[in-house]
Design a protein around this motif. Structure first.
Motif, mmCIF file in Angstrom:
data_model
loop_
_atom_site.group_PDB
_atom_site.id
_atom_site.type_symbol
_atom_site.label_atom_id
_atom_site.label_comp_id
_atom_site.label_asym_id
_atom_site.label_seq_id
_atom_site.Cartn_x
_atom_site.Cartn_y
_atom_site.Cartn_z
ATOM 1 N N LYS A 154 -40.974 -7.573 -92.718
ATOM 2 C CA LYS A 154 -41.472 -6.389 -93.206
ATOM 3 C C LYS A 154 -42.342 -6.652 -94.331
ATOM 4 O O LYS A 154 -43.489 -6.121 -94.431
ATOM 5 N N GLU A 157 -45.707 -7.953 -92.680
ATOM 6 C CA GLU A 157 -46.417 -7.025 -91.974
ATOM 7 C C GLU A 157 -47.258 -6.309 -93.095
ATOM 8 O O GLU A 157 -48.140 -5.667 -92.935
ATOM 9 N N ARG A 158 -46.404 -6.054 -94.375
ATOM 10 C CA ARG A 158 -47.008 -5.317 -95.400
ATOM 11 C C ARG A 158 -48.410 -6.152 -96.072
ATOM 12 O O ARG A 158 -49.572 -5.549 -96.398
ATOM 13 N N GLU A 159 -48.080 -7.273 -96.095
ATOM 14 C CA GLU A 159 -49.169 -8.300 -96.538
ATOM 15 C C GLU A 159 -50.447 -8.281 -95.561
ATOM 16 O O GLU A 159 -51.612 -8.326 -95.874
ATOM 17 N N LYS A 160 -50.051 -8.298 -94.166
ATOM 18 C CA LYS A 160 -51.113 -8.164 -93.188
ATOM 19 C C LYS A 160 -51.990 -7.041 -93.371
ATOM 20 O O LYS A 160 -53.331 -6.784 -93.186
ATOM 21 N N GLU A 161 -51.136 -5.882 -93.691
ATOM 22 C CA GLU A 161 -51.927 -4.662 -93.511
ATOM 23 C C GLU A 161 -52.735 -4.509 -95.003
ATOM 24 O O GLU A 161 -53.837 -4.017 -94.743
ATOM 25 N N GLU A 162 -52.227 -4.928 -95.833
ATOM 26 C CA GLU A 162 -53.139 -5.089 -97.364
ATOM 27 C C GLU A 162 -54.206 -5.942 -96.846
ATOM 28 O O GLU A 162 -55.605 -5.342 -97.397
ATOM 29 N N ARG A 164 -55.817 -6.357 -94.136
ATOM 30 C CA ARG A 164 -56.719 -5.418 -93.234
ATOM 31 C C ARG A 164 -57.414 -4.532 -94.006
ATOM 32 O O ARG A 164 -58.735 -4.233 -93.806
ATOM 33 N N LEU A 165 -56.753 -3.747 -94.693
ATOM 34 C CA LEU A 165 -57.473 -2.859 -95.603
ATOM 35 C C LEU A 165 -58.427 -3.231 -96.595
ATOM 36 O O LEU A 165 -59.450 -2.791 -96.720
#
Length: 229
Positions: A154, A157-162, A164-165
């Motif tokens: 998790k 995944e949170r680091e990848k989402e940050e 990407r944003l």
């Protein structure tokens, strides 16, 4: 001694002067300054982004190391617990062979001292039964490993989402900064004439409305006085 021969200089037939390049140089100081500032800003953003990615990579590696160390510690503790349980089993088997003091029935059948035994506690107002059961260390270890792996997944995944944003925000900012500015344009002679005519017509209309209102009030006041008489 013979005199030195003079070197012939190249003859320049024509000197051309480019007025456009001179004008561009003289009027392009601000443009070149802004270009240098934009280039410096882009380089700074690129360096900061590289530094952030490096820090995240280091943090991810350190977390992986911590996770592996935690899993190793759990495995070591479970191994020690298993060895201790094996020692207790050996001692209980020796006691069974010795056939010494036996408190209660079924004591020798238990693999661990006290496991599976039921004790009853009676009070004046309450009655309680306590059952001793063996702990499943292997299950607890597997649950801890699963929880740690899920938490790590998790977090990644949170680091990848940050990330990407952040990329999307940088792209949107870059596209917005490249938007063309609206050029200033002077009005033509005919357009200025039309604007002046519109202003005059508006003033005349407002003047006529005011005069009409005054005339109406004057007439209304005179008729009212006549009726009173």
């Amino acid at each position: 001694m013979a005199p030195l021969a003079k070197r012939k200089r190249p003859v320049v037939e024509e000197i051309s002067f480019d007025a456009g390049q001179r004008r561009e140089y003289l009027t392009g100081f601000r443009k070149r300054k802004l270009a240098r500032a934009e280039k410096a800003r882009e380089e700074a953003e690129k360096a900061a982004r590289t530094e952030r990615l490096k820090d995240r990579r280091k943090l991810r590696e350190s977390r992986k190391q911590e996770l592996s160390a935690h899993v190793t510690a759990i495995q070591e503790s479970s191994r020690k617990a298993a060895l201790e349980a094996g020692g207790i089993e050996n001692s209980s088997s020796d006691e069974a062979e010795w056939g010494g003091i036996n408190d209660g029935e079924g004591w020798g059948d238990c693999s661990v001292h006290g496991v599976g035994r039921e004790d009853e506690y009676v009070d004046e107002e309450k009655y309680t039964t306590v059952t001793v059961e063996a702990m499943d260390l292997g299950k607890e270890e597997s649950e801890d490993e699963e929880v740690a792996v899920e938490r790590m997944r998790k977090r990644e995944e949170r680091e990848k989402e940050e990330e990407r944003l952040m990329k999307r925000k940088e792209a949107r900012h870059k596209n917005g900064s490249k938007g063309k500015k609206k050029k200033f344009r002077y009005l033509t002679k005919s357009e200025r004439r039309q604007d002046r005519a519109k202003v005059k017509m508006g003033k005349a209309r407002r003047r006529g409305e005011r005069e009409g209102d005054k005339e109406g009030r004057r007439k209304g006041g005179g008729s009212g006085k006549g009726r009173k008489k």
